[in-house]
Motif scaffolding. Structure first.
Motif, PDB file in Angstrom:
ATOM      1  N   GLY A   1      70.343 145.017 122.566  1.00 55.77           N
ATOM      2  CA  GLY A   1      71.761 144.677 122.567  1.00 55.77           C
ATOM      3  C   GLY A   1      72.172 143.839 121.372  1.00 55.77           C
ATOM      4  N   THR A   2      71.339 142.886 121.000  1.00 49.94           N
ATOM      5  CA  THR A   2      71.637 142.045 119.839  1.00 49.94           C
ATOM      6  C   THR A   2      71.627 142.873 118.555  1.00 49.94           C
ATOM      7  N   ALA A   3      70.642 143.742 118.409  1.00 50.61           N
ATOM      8  CA  ALA A   3      70.571 144.578 117.209  1.00 50.61           C
ATOM      9  C   ALA A   3      71.782 145.510 117.112  1.00 50.61           C
ATOM     10  N   LEU A   4      72.180 146.097 118.231  1.00 45.25           N
ATOM     11  CA  LEU A   4      73.355 146.968 118.233  1.00 45.25           C
ATOM     12  C   LEU A   4      74.607 146.179 117.870  1.00 45.25           C
ATOM     13  N   TRP A   5      74.787 145.014 118.469  1.00 46.18           N
ATOM     14  CA  TRP A   5      75.961 144.191 118.172  1.00 46.18           C
ATOM     15  C   TRP A   5      75.995 143.801 116.690  1.00 46.18           C
ATOM     16  N   GLN A   6      74.852 143.452 116.133  1.00 41.49           N
ATOM     17  CA  GLN A   6      74.796 143.095 114.706  1.00 41.49           C
ATOM     18  C   GLN A   6      75.213 144.282 113.837  1.00 41.49           C
ATOM     19  N   ARG A   7      74.764 145.462 114.188  1.00 43.10           N
ATOM     20  CA  ARG A   7      75.148 146.633 113.391  1.00 43.10           C
ATOM     21  C   ARG A   7      76.645 146.898 113.512  1.00 43.10           C
TER      22      ARG A   7
ATOM     23  N   ARG B   1      65.319 148.907 115.247  1.00 41.33           N
ATOM     24  CA  ARG B   1      66.093 149.783 114.377  1.00 41.33           C
ATOM     25  C   ARG B   1      67.133 150.480 115.245  1.00 41.33           C
ATOM     26  N   VAL B   2      68.382 150.409 114.813  1.00 42.56           N
ATOM     27  CA  VAL B   2      69.483 150.998 115.565  1.00 42.56           C
ATOM     28  C   VAL B   2      69.862 152.321 114.908  1.00 42.56           C
ATOM     29  N   ARG B   3      69.770 153.390 115.672  1.00 43.73           N
ATOM     30  CA  ARG B   3      70.086 154.731 115.147  1.00 43.73           C
ATOM     31  C   ARG B   3      71.295 155.283 115.897  1.00 43.73           C
ATOM     32  N   LEU B   4      72.389 155.540 115.162  1.00 43.76           N
ATOM     33  CA  LEU B   4      73.555 156.165 115.759  1.00 43.76           C
ATOM     34  C   LEU B   4      73.299 157.653 115.882  1.00 43.76           C
TER      35      LEU B   4
END
Length: 136
Positions: free
Chosen positions: A11-17, A58-61
């Protein structure tokens, strides 16, 4: 690690992105009146993380509709060089006045589309198959 820590990492990584690359800065609610709400999460555990392991996310859309984006967060055990967990998420764009789903603004849509294209890899995203973006 327990489920809460995996959720926190993803959740933190997604919010940062969202904040730094997708046009939804810290003042997005205040200035534009929009936010995103998580509609669904799906966690898949691949390997155990232990205290002291070095971890990255790693956040991948993956995809989007006019109001929803589909994302997978890859939680990586850097100590043992393996995928530890995937956190798949659908996030709905919401008008904070009406508290109802609303289309992403054009500038944010352009950033999301660019991120989806940049995140495309020759290998498929490790998705659960249980969720995604509905197309009309």
């Amino acid at each position: 690690m327990n489920i809460g820590r995996y959720m926190e990492l993803g959740g933190t990584a997604l919010w940062q992105r969202c904040r730094h690359e997708l046009g939804m800065s810290d003042d997005y609610i205040e200035l534009r009146g929009f936010s995103t709400f998580t509609a669904e999460h799906h966690l898949t555990y691949h390997a155990e993380l232990l205290e002291g392991d070095d971890v990255s996310v790693r956040v991948r859309l993956v995809a989007r509709s006019d109001k929803v984006m589909h994302v997978v967060c890859l939680i990586v055990d850097e100590t043992h060089r393996r995928l530890a967990c995937t956190m798949e998420t659908t996030a709905v764009h919401v008008d904070m006045t009406t508290r109802r789903p609303t289309p992403f603004p054009d500038d944010v849509t352009a950033l999301i589309d660019a991120a989806i294209a940049a995140d495309d890899r020759p290998w498929p995203a490790p998705l659960s198959g249980a969720m995604g973006v509905r197309r009309r």
